[in-house]
Write an enzyme that holds these catalytic residues in place. Structure first.
Site, mmCIF file in Angstrom:
data_model
loop_
_atom_site.group_PDB
_atom_site.id
_atom_site.type_symbol
_atom_site.label_atom_id
_atom_site.label_comp_id
_atom_site.label_asym_id
_atom_site.label_seq_id
_atom_site.Cartn_x
_atom_site.Cartn_y
_atom_site.Cartn_z
ATOM 1 N N HIS A 33 -22.135 -7.554 22.068
ATOM 2 C CA HIS A 33 -22.236 -6.728 23.265
ATOM 3 C C HIS A 33 -23.638 -6.142 23.371
ATOM 4 C CE1 HIS A 33 -21.009 -2.836 25.521
ATOM 5 N NE2 HIS A 33 -21.276 -3.801 26.388
ATOM 6 N N CYS A 82 -19.216 1.255 18.729
ATOM 7 C CA CYS A 82 -20.064 1.676 19.856
ATOM 8 C C CYS A 82 -19.296 1.616 21.164
ATOM 9 C CB CYS A 82 -21.307 0.811 19.958
ATOM 10 S SG CYS A 82 -22.480 1.124 18.618
ATOM 11 N N HIS A 83 -18.702 0.443 21.466
ATOM 12 C CA HIS A 83 -18.021 0.311 22.752
ATOM 13 C C HIS A 83 -16.641 -0.323 22.623
ATOM 14 C CE1 HIS A 83 -22.394 0.285 23.400
ATOM 15 N NE2 HIS A 83 -22.086 1.201 24.297
ATOM 16 N N GLY A 84 -16.098 -0.338 21.381
ATOM 17 C CA GLY A 84 -14.713 -0.752 21.196
ATOM 18 C C GLY A 84 -14.431 -2.236 21.318
#
Lengths: 264, 423, 196
Positions: free
Chosen positions: C136, C160-162
């Site tokens: 990502h 960080c963003h799952g």
């Protein structure tokens, strides 16, 4: 026309200034080195505007360095991988690197350890630090040879002259203990004993006879390559650059004449 | 058109839109397009443009070198060698930068000499000249600090000797030197601050160059005759006449530059700077870079420490008052038979001093350095002030165009400073 | 010399003027053509000058020379993972359990966002080697240590963003578009790999 004539003269005096500046710098070491003998030209393949390194000589020179010089002199700016540039194969370079033990670490236990060298390792140093080098060499420090031909007046010619310049001291000269007489070394007393003896010191694989002169010439070639590995690329690019600029200059001058033509 | 917008003459709608709001195109057109320039420049007038280009080359190569350079006493030398060996085209960037410093000084010395010969420092260009001297001083400081960065033997000992000059100042000298060093010898703090300042000063130079050019465009250029243009027939628009002429000079200059960089990259350097700095061993013969040699000779010509330092700095600072030392109203030395010889002798003295600076301070070099120093100052302090009264200049031409065109003739006085109409 | 220089480009220029529209303006045409050629040369020259600057920012030779890393696998027990550094990036080396391998092999490829079979991602099934950087935006996912969160699919989880990765390092849930990247590596012996 007076004015134009003078402008030409002005231009020439600028060139002369450059020449004088260059001349001064070239002349100053010769004058500074009073009492020293002029260094003879050893006729290397890489001299001149189009000169290149004689690959076979560089490889032989590396052998001399490895078997003789490397006992005392480091070459810290060089990596084993650089040897591919002088025509050794990757396998040969790997083998040369693996033949020495280099320190690495710390490992997972926090200890430094020895492992066989890799092409990405620097040339192994003969001494871990300056003090160790001095202690082993009667207080003298064997200089690092990475850029030695750039770091000495006379470059490779000086190296060749030095290596072949050993002799018995002339009458009336008393050497300090442990020193040797060399007519090309500043002060003539050098702490390095004559390194090249010629008798089977180095086994050349290409059948060249390993005389002192031959070995000195080869190792000087190797050290010149080591100091300026970019030299061949540099000169080739330079030739193209100057040719290109000459054509561009002619074109620009033609345009200039055309543009100015309607004024005169 | 909305009020407050600049009246733009450009046809291209995008250019016009920008120019109406920010008249950079009009400014460029005025300063480098139609700018009325004397028509009789010789090739010595190229050197200002060459200096500008060299400055840009130095900044560009310097920025890219800084991406790979490490300002630390333990890593500086190695990081430079890494640039030479491992960074793509690093050797080219470094050799262009190192030789570029020499080329910069050659160009600027010719530029200054041209100003001396054609009296470009005289009214109304005094401030223009003084800004030039400021640029020269900044260049010297920048070059000196740049030479320290590779951290070779000459870097270290050059830095030591030059910073020690300040210890000649009575009472506070030693404190100043310690302050300059950030320690008790040239060491890591010194290297760090020199790197910082070496990066900063070129941009200061750019600023002063901008002022230098701005001042030039108020007074207009001097010319080989040293007389003012009397009308449009004496000038040509800067573009295309001088853009193309500067281009010719620029390419010729690049040829010299390229020969130096590609074939003799270490000719103007010193072998000792390829030996890593060693604070315990001074090289047998310390010399500064060639462009500092005349001043170094002046420094050593005086047997007194403070006297030598004062004289050395005076040799450049004296240029600031030159416009008032030269009392002759005639600018160009073409029309000053005695001053011309005096200046040529001064030029010889400059080169003699350069030679003396490269020699060990003994024997004939000391004698010549003293004679050279005496004449260097006598030229400014005695010869030029007196010649204004005693010298009988040759008759000046009526106008710039006249000796060139054999026509023209005197024009109404009102036309003198009128800018050329757009062609 | 000046004369020869000025007249030399005349030959091709004359030809140019011959099929030009206005022969009476030959001088102007000639200047324009000259300018064009000169300008083209100058542009080429400038390009040639710019290239070394750009090139100097690419990885230097000492950096490229360090582009291989050797990993000794023998101390890594089943179920354990180590993180090694290759080109300055973390590389996850996991000694997978039989359950891990089976879980990875049983996933239907059609369900995957970035379809890859487990066999395409390993040389030997028990050893999973991949660059430990979330596809990502470049964070390092958790899951190397037993105490770490492993995400919904038993592999790795990027905090960080799952993003959730499975036991083959494939993206299963979250914003990452691609599976964790498998670097080039070879087995130099049964217990040693060389990455790069």
């Amino acid at each position: 026309m007076f004015g134009f004539r003078f402008s030409l003269r002005g231009g020439r005096s600028a060139l002369r200034a450059l020449a004088v500046a260059g001349g001064l710098l070239a002349a100053s070491p010769a004058l500074a080195a009073e009492g020293e003998i002029a260094i003879p030209n050893a006729n290397f393949s890489f001299q001149g505007l189009f000169g290149t390194f004689d690959r076979a000589a560089v490889q032989r020179g590396f052998l001399v360095y490895k078997d003789v010089c490397a006992a005392c002199h480091s070459m810290q700016q060089l990596y084993y991988r650089n040897l591919q540039e002088i025509g050794l194969s990757e396998a040969q370079v790997r083998a040369i690197a693996a033949s020495v033990e280099v320190q690495d670490g710390p490992n997972d236990e926090g200890q430094m350890f020895e492992r066989p060298g890799r092409p990405s390792d620097r040339f192994r140093r003969p001494f871990p630090n300056e003090q160790a080098a001095r202690a082993a060499n009667n207080g003298a420090l064997p200089p690092d040879l990475s850029v030695i031909t750039k770091a000495r007046e006379g470059g490779a010619n000086y190296i060749y002259a030095l290596l072949t310049g050993y002799s018995d001291p002339p009458e009336g000269v008393t050497l300090m203990p442990g020193m040797s007489y060399n007519k090309y070394f500043p002060g003539h007393q050098i702490a390095m004993a004559p390194p090249l003896s010629g008798e089977g010191q180095v086994e050349y694989t290409d059948g060249t006879k390993a005389t002192v002169e031959q070995m000195a010439h080869d190792v000087a070639t190797f050290l010149a390559w080591a100091s300026e590995p970019e030299m061949e690329v540099r000169k080739a690019l330079g030739v193209r650059m100057v040719l290109f600029l000459t054509i561009l200059g002619c074109l620009a001058y033609a345009v200039k004449r055309k543009v100015w033509a309607d004024l005169h | 058109m909305a009020s407050g917008l600049h009246q733009s003459d450009f046809k291209n709608p995008v250019v016009r839109w920008i120019d109406a709001r920010l008249p950079v195109f009009t400014m460029m057109e005025k300063e480098y397009g139609t700018f009325p320039t004397p028509r009789n420049f010789n090739y010595l007038w190229n050197f200002g443009a060459l200096a500008m280009v060299t400055l840009l080359i130095m900044i560009a190569t310097g920025i890219f070198l800084a991406m790979n350079y490490t300002p630390h006493v333990n890593h500086a030398f190695d990081s430079v060698e890494r640039i030479m060996r491992d960074v793509n085209y690093g050797w080219l960037l470094r050799y262009v930068h190192a030789n570029g410093a020499s080329m910069f000084f050659i160009v600027v010395y010719v530029h200054i000499w041209r100003g001396l010969y054609y009296g470009s420092y005289k009214a109304p260009r005094e401030l223009l000249w003084m800004l030039g001297v400021v640029i020269f001083l900044l260049m010297m400081a920048t070059a000196f600090m740049g030479y320290v960065l590779p951290w070779g033997q000459m870097s270290f000992w050059g830095a030591t000797v030059i910073t020690n000059l300040f210890s000649a100042i009575p009472l506070v000298g030693d404190s100043i030197v310690t302050w300059l060093w950030g320690g008790f010898s040239v060491d890591n703090p010194t290297l760090n601050r020199f790197f910082s300042l070496h990066y900063l000063l070129p941009f200061v130079i750019v600023g002063v160059v901008f002022l230098h050019v701005a001042a030039l465009h108020i007074t207009g250029s001097n010319n080989p005759l040293g007389i003012d243009p009397k009308g449009p027939q004496d000038t040509v628009p800067f573009h295309p006449y001088y853009t193309v002429k500067d281009s010719v000079g620029l390419v010729a200059y690049f040829v010299v530059f390229a020969v130096l960089v590609f074939f003799f990259p270490n000719l103007l350097g010193h072998p000792d700077n390829y030996i890593p700095a060693n604070p315990l061993v001074t090289p047998p013969h310390i010399v500064p870079e060639w462009y500092f040699l005349p001043y170094y000779a002046i420094l050593r010509a005086v047997p007194n420490k403070l006297g030598g330092v004062v004289l050395m700095f005076s040799s450049i600072l004296i240029l600031f008052v030159l416009p008032w030392l030269d009392t002759s109203p005639v600018r160009s030395m073409r029309f000053r038979p005695i001053a011309r010889i005096a200046l040529l002798l001064w030029t010889v003295a400059f080169f003699v001093l350069m030679w003396c600076g490269s020699q060990p301070p003994e024997g004939i070099a000391v004698v010549l350095a003293r004679i050279g120093t005496a004449y260097y100052f006598a030229y400014f302090l005695v010869i030029l002030p007196l010649l204004g009264w005693f010298e009988r200049p040759l008759p000046l031409p009526e106008s710039i165009a006249r000796p060139v065109l054999r026509g023209g003739g005197p024009l109404p006085a009102g036309a003198t400073s009128k800018p050329m109409e757009k062609a | 010399m000046a004369e020869t220089l000025a007249t030399h480009p005349g030959a091709p220029l004359g030809a140019e003027a011959a099929h030009g529209a206005e022969p009476e303006h030959g001088g102007g045409k000639r200047r324009d053509f000259l300018k064009l050629v000169t300008g083209a040369f100058a542009v080429v020259g400038t390009g040639a000058i710019v290239w070394p600057f750009i090139s100097s920012m690419n990885p230097s030779r000492d950096v490229l020379a360090l582009s291989t890393t050797e990993v000794d696998l023998s101390p890594i027990q089943v179920g354990q993972a180590v993180t090694v550094v290759w080109r300055g990036k973390p590389v996850f080396v996991r000694h997978r359990t039989q359950q891990d391998i089976e879980a990875a092999q049983q996933v239907p490829v059609s369900e995957l966002r970035d379809p890859q079979t487990d066999a395409q991602r390993v040389i030997k099934p028990e050893w999973l080697v991949m660059i430990g950087i979330c596809t990502h935006l470049g964070c390092v996912p958790l899951g190397q240590k037993p105490t770490d969160p492993h995400g919904d699919y038993g592999g790795w989880f990027c905090p960080c963003h799952g993003s959730h990765y499975d036991t083959s390092g494939r993206i299963r849930k979250g914003p990452a578009p691609k599976n964790l990247v498998v670097p080039p590596y070879t087995f130099t012996s049964d217990t040693q790999i060389r990455i790069g």
